[in-house]
Design a protein around this motif. Structure first.
Motif, PDB file in Angstrom:
ATOM      1  N   ARG A   1      38.837  41.185  39.725  1.00  0.00           N
ATOM      2  CA  ARG A   1      40.309  40.908  39.945  1.00  0.00           C
ATOM      3  C   ARG A   1      40.994  40.424  38.619  1.00  0.00           C
ATOM      4  O   ARG A   1      39.987  39.817  37.780  1.00  0.00           O
ATOM      5  CB  ARG A   1      40.913  40.080  40.922  1.00  0.00           C
ATOM      6  CG  ARG A   1      40.433  38.614  40.690  1.00  0.00           C
ATOM      7  CD  ARG A   1      41.295  37.870  41.883  1.00  0.00           C
ATOM      8  NE  ARG A   1      40.866  36.494  41.695  1.00  0.00           N
ATOM      9  CZ  ARG A   1      41.301  35.602  40.841  1.00  0.00           C
ATOM     10  NH1 ARG A   1      42.109  36.062  39.829  1.00  0.00           N
ATOM     11  NH2 ARG A   1      40.819  34.401  40.979  1.00  0.00           N
ATOM     12  N   ARG A   2      42.102  40.654  38.081  1.00  0.00           N
ATOM     13  CA  ARG A   2      42.505  40.180  36.731  1.00  0.00           C
ATOM     14  C   ARG A   2      43.022  38.843  37.009  1.00  0.00           C
ATOM     15  O   ARG A   2      43.353  38.172  38.062  1.00  0.00           O
ATOM     16  CB  ARG A   2      43.536  41.220  36.452  1.00  0.00           C
ATOM     17  CG  ARG A   2      43.292  42.512  35.962  1.00  0.00           C
ATOM     18  CD  ARG A   2      44.560  43.515  35.940  1.00  0.00           C
ATOM     19  NE  ARG A   2      45.438  42.912  34.769  1.00  0.00           N
ATOM     20  CZ  ARG A   2      45.934  43.689  34.069  1.00  0.00           C
ATOM     21  NH1 ARG A   2      46.335  44.980  34.325  1.00  0.00           N
ATOM     22  NH2 ARG A   2      46.469  43.379  32.884  1.00  0.00           N
ATOM     23  N   LYS A   3      43.257  38.154  35.902  1.00  0.00           N
ATOM     24  CA  LYS A   3      43.699  36.793  35.829  1.00  0.00           C
ATOM     25  C   LYS A   3      45.112  36.583  36.495  1.00  0.00           C
ATOM     26  O   LYS A   3      45.699  37.524  36.299  1.00  0.00           O
ATOM     27  CB  LYS A   3      43.966  36.158  34.455  1.00  0.00           C
ATOM     28  CG  LYS A   3      42.675  36.039  34.000  1.00  0.00           C
ATOM     29  CD  LYS A   3      42.647  35.015  32.591  1.00  0.00           C
ATOM     30  CE  LYS A   3      43.519  35.886  31.372  1.00  0.00           C
ATOM     31  NZ  LYS A   3      42.319  36.569  30.787  1.00  0.00           N
ATOM     32  N   ASN A   4      45.388  35.634  37.468  1.00  0.00           N
ATOM     33  CA  ASN A   4      46.631  35.536  37.960  1.00  0.00           C
ATOM     34  C   ASN A   4      47.299  34.607  36.687  1.00  0.00           C
ATOM     35  O   ASN A   4      46.898  34.215  35.889  1.00  0.00           O
ATOM     36  CB  ASN A   4      46.708  34.752  39.410  1.00  0.00           C
ATOM     37  CG  ASN A   4      45.809  33.619  39.360  1.00  0.00           C
ATOM     38  OD1 ASN A   4      45.977  32.766  38.392  1.00  0.00           O
ATOM     39  ND2 ASN A   4      45.294  33.141  40.543  1.00  0.00           N
ATOM     40  N   LEU A   5      48.733  34.092  37.225  1.00  0.00           N
ATOM     41  CA  LEU A   5      49.628  33.708  36.063  1.00  0.00           C
ATOM     42  C   LEU A   5      49.091  32.364  35.992  1.00  0.00           C
ATOM     43  O   LEU A   5      48.914  31.679  34.599  1.00  0.00           O
ATOM     44  CB  LEU A   5      50.760  33.409  36.900  1.00  0.00           C
ATOM     45  CG  LEU A   5      52.101  33.076  35.643  1.00  0.00           C
ATOM     46  CD1 LEU A   5      52.034  34.070  34.588  1.00  0.00           C
ATOM     47  CD2 LEU A   5      53.409  33.132  36.515  1.00  0.00           C
TER      48      LEU A   5
ATOM     49  N   GLU B   1      46.038  31.182  36.055  1.00  0.00           N
ATOM     50  CA  GLU B   1      44.765  31.491  35.392  1.00  0.00           C
ATOM     51  C   GLU B   1      44.969  31.784  33.772  1.00  0.00           C
ATOM     52  O   GLU B   1      44.672  31.132  32.852  1.00  0.00           O
ATOM     53  CB  GLU B   1      43.828  32.429  36.117  1.00  0.00           C
ATOM     54  CG  GLU B   1      43.303  31.832  37.060  1.00  0.00           C
ATOM     55  CD  GLU B   1      42.592  32.957  38.014  1.00  0.00           C
ATOM     56  OE1 GLU B   1      41.683  32.505  39.084  1.00  0.00           O
ATOM     57  OE2 GLU B   1      42.854  34.113  37.784  1.00  0.00           O
ATOM     58  N   SER B   2      46.098  32.627  33.728  1.00  0.00           N
ATOM     59  CA  SER B   2      46.484  32.845  32.409  1.00  0.00           C
ATOM     60  C   SER B   2      46.900  31.886  31.515  1.00  0.00           C
ATOM     61  O   SER B   2      46.697  31.631  30.432  1.00  0.00           O
ATOM     62  CB  SER B   2      47.631  33.990  32.213  1.00  0.00           C
ATOM     63  OG  SER B   2      46.932  35.117  32.750  1.00  0.00           O
TER      64      SER B   2
ATOM     65  N   HIS C   1      36.785  33.252  35.100  1.00  0.00           N
ATOM     66  CA  HIS C   1      36.891  33.431  36.601  1.00  0.00           C
ATOM     67  C   HIS C   1      35.725  34.404  37.216  1.00  0.00           C
ATOM     68  O   HIS C   1      35.440  34.160  38.254  1.00  0.00           O
ATOM     69  CB  HIS C   1      38.270  33.520  37.009  1.00  0.00           C
ATOM     70  CG  HIS C   1      38.770  34.779  36.796  1.00  0.00           C
ATOM     71  ND1 HIS C   1      39.342  35.169  35.575  1.00  0.00           N
ATOM     72  CD2 HIS C   1      39.349  35.961  37.533  1.00  0.00           C
ATOM     73  CE1 HIS C   1      39.996  36.355  35.681  1.00  0.00           C
ATOM     74  NE2 HIS C   1      39.882  36.915  36.703  1.00  0.00           N
TER      75      HIS C   1
ATOM     76  N   SER D   1      39.695  28.490  40.937  1.00  0.00           N
ATOM     77  CA  SER D   1      40.887  28.034  40.504  1.00  0.00           C
ATOM     78  C   SER D   1      40.459  27.018  39.286  1.00  0.00           C
ATOM     79  O   SER D   1      41.380  26.167  38.633  1.00  0.00           O
ATOM     80  CB  SER D   1      41.619  27.330  41.393  1.00  0.00           C
ATOM     81  OG  SER D   1      40.554  26.377  42.330  1.00  0.00           O
TER      82      SER D   1
END
Ligand code: SAM
Length: 218
Positions: free
Chosen positions: A3-7, A9-10, A39, A48
């Motif tokens: 999965r891509r980074k969530n907000l 994580e960005s 991640h 997280s």
């Protein structure tokens, strides 16, 4: 691909990269670290914390190193495009991925891990993150990996009682190795081999790593 980074994580990664930049990390190393999704190299319950500057558990009493330590080691290694690199201690595979970014598509990273479950973990993580120029090998890395030697760069991510002689031998001329060494206190040491094969050691400061277990380890 995972999965891509969530907000969160960005944002976390942006803050981390800014802190590493303020510490004087080389821009090429920062660019490489920006590209590797940390991640994806962590167990789900640790994701997280992926962009906090701290080591984290990856199971089997082992850790993924803190980002600032990855940055320091990669800075000292001065990796350039096309290099052949040996890492001892694959763990999660994260540091190997950062080094693979620095070596580019014509470079090659071999990484050796002694714990079979972590060999599988590193292989899966690297595949999920899309790194095909990294080979994970199950073996006692304190003996190096003679079949692909010599190496332009060697990174050891666990502490050794002294620099293992096979690693010194497998370092190419004009090569650089970074290795934590020590029993009571651990010091990060830069080992350089010049064009005539002469070796020098330079101590860079105190560090804390898990032990290198094996024939030339503890
Ligand atoms: N580079 C890893 C990463 O990016 O996640 C972190 C490495 S962790 C700090 C150190 C690793 O060295 C552990 O996975 C441990 O099992 C491994 N190790 C210890 N002795 C070893 C040996 N003789 N050969 C190969 N790996 C070894």
């Amino acid at each position: 691909m995972g999965r891509r980074k969530n907000l969160m994580e960005s944002k976390g990664q942006e803050v981390l990269i800014r802190a590493l930049k303020a510490n004087g990390t080389d821009q090429r190393v920062l660019n490489a670290m920006k590209k590797v999704p940390r991640h994806l190299f962590l167990p789900e319950d640790m994701q997280s914390f992926a962009y906090a500057d701290t080591p984290l558990p990856i199971g089997y009493d082992q850790t993924i190193s803190a980002p600032h330590m990855v940055a320091i080691m990669c800075d000292l290694l001065k990796i350039t495009e096309g290099m052949t690199i040996l890492e001892i201690g694959s763990g999660s595979g994260y540091n190997a991925a950062v080094m693979a970014e620095l070596a580019g598509e014509n470079g090659k990273v071999y990484t050796v891990e002694r714990i079979p479950e972590l060999v599988d973990l590193a292989r899966n993580n690297l595949e999920r993150a899309g790194y095909s120029n990294v080979t994970v090998v199950h073996d006692d890395g304190s003996c190096g990996l003679p079949e692909h030697a010599p190496y332009d760069r060697i990174a050891v991510t666990s502490v050794a009682p002294e620099v293992p002689p096979p690693l010194r031998e497998q370092l190419s001329k004009n090569g650089i190795m970074v290795i934590p060494v020590g029993t009571q206190y651990q010091t990060l040491v830069v080992v350089k081999k010049d064009s005539k094969g002469n070796i020098t050691h330079k101590a860079m400061g105190e560090v804390i790593f898990v032990p290198l277990i094996g024939k030339y380890g503890f």
